[in-house]
Design an enzyme around this catalytic site. Structure first.
Site, PDB file in Angstrom:
ATOM      1  N   LYS A 156      19.521  16.601  -7.089  1.00  0.00           N
ATOM      2  CA  LYS A 156      19.348  16.210  -5.693  1.00  0.00           C
ATOM      3  C   LYS A 156      18.509  15.203  -5.551  1.00  0.00           C
ATOM      4  O   LYS A 156      18.784  14.505  -4.545  1.00  0.00           O
ATOM      5  CB  LYS A 156      19.190  17.513  -4.921  1.00  0.00           C
ATOM      6  N   SER A 159      22.246  16.442   0.360  1.00  0.00           N
ATOM      7  CA  SER A 159      21.226  16.978  -0.882  1.00  0.00           C
ATOM      8  C   SER A 159      20.479  18.198  -0.316  1.00  0.00           C
ATOM      9  O   SER A 159      21.196  19.211  -0.379  1.00  0.00           O
ATOM     10  CB  SER A 159      20.159  15.791  -0.520  1.00  0.00           C
ATOM     11  N   TYR A 185      18.484  21.632 -10.927  1.00  0.00           N
ATOM     12  CA  TYR A 185      19.009  21.428  -9.670  1.00  0.00           C
ATOM     13  C   TYR A 185      18.464  20.492  -8.573  1.00  0.00           C
ATOM     14  O   TYR A 185      18.914  19.311  -8.145  1.00  0.00           O
ATOM     15  CB  TYR A 185      19.137  22.677  -8.903  1.00  0.00           C
TER      16      TYR A 185
END
Length: 243
Positions: free
Chosen positions: A154, A136, A150
């Site tokens: 994650k 992650s 983004y």
């Protein structure tokens, strides 16, 4: 899990954290399966190791990855560890995120780890043992303008991994999460959206970039321990790393 003698499959293995993890695993005695799109790079890397297999593969293509798993099983007869490292960034403010870029990001950062886990879990269940490490990012603990797409991908991977961990624990399989901080890799130069803005955000963070080798060693520690997660993020930024 003991790494010496294990078959360790690493995605995104052509550079950065993936390549460093493959090298570290090989040094620890693992038989390594290198997965990435850049065939020449992974073949060169495989030549460094005594017992390794390089398989060019786009992890967003389910058929390609399932074929890669089949090839690995033909060669080694088992898969003990999956390191889901392949990923990409996207730097854009909410009003500027291209929906097509976001969809592509989710395919790579979230859907592909699901598909790769689904591909290896049947074999791990047969073995009654296995380890999965999903990479992650410490960015999920920050609220940084431009990082929404983004960070969202994650954060979703974190929840997917936590539930997977609960679901497969009884089968002797440990699903773990690795949270790197800023790392010295090609990553920023390959982001979707604005590379310039990503570089500026990284520079303004005040964080000292870490080596890919440091992240790789932390990933190997997770494989050995089966712990739920580990991070290399300073305490001041939400992690556990002592400043």
């Amino acid at each position: 899990m003991e790494i010496n003698g294990a078959v360790v499959l690493v995605t995104g293995a052509s550079s950065g954290i993936g390549a460093a993890t493959a090298r570290a695993a090989s040094r620890a005695g693992a038989r390594v399966v290198l997965i990435a799109r850049r065939e020449e790079r992974i073949r060169q890397l495989a030549e460094e190791f005594g017992d390794a297999l390089a398989i060019p593969c786009d992890v967003t293509d389910r058929a390609q990855f399932e074929a890669a798993v089949g090839t690995a099983l033909e060669r080694f007869g088992r898969i003990d560890v999956l390191v889901n490292n392949a990923g990409q960034g996207l730097q854009a403010t909410i009003d500027a995120i291209d929906p097509d870029d976001f969809r592509a990001l989710l395919e790579l950062n979230l859907v592909a780890p699901l598909v790769t886990m689904q591909a290896v879990l049947p074999q791990m269940r047969k073995q009654e043992a296995g380890a999965v490490v999903n990479v992650s990012s410490g960015i999920i603990w920050a609220t940084l303008p431009g990082s929404g797409a983004y960070a969202a991908s994650k954060a979703a991977l974190q929840k997917l991994s936590a539930i997977a961990r609960a679901e497969v624990a009884d089968a002797g399989i440990a699903v773990s999460l690795m949270f790197p901080s800023i790392t010295e890799t090609e990553f920023v130069g390959t982001v979707r959206g604005s590379v310039e803005d990503a570089l500026q955000m990284e520079a303004a963070s005040g964080l000292k970039p870490q080596s890919a080798e440091a992240v790789a060693e932390a990933i190997l520690d997770l494989i050995r321990s089966g712990a739920e997660q580990a991070d290399l993020v300073p305490e001041a930024y939400g992690g556990t790393l002592k400043n």
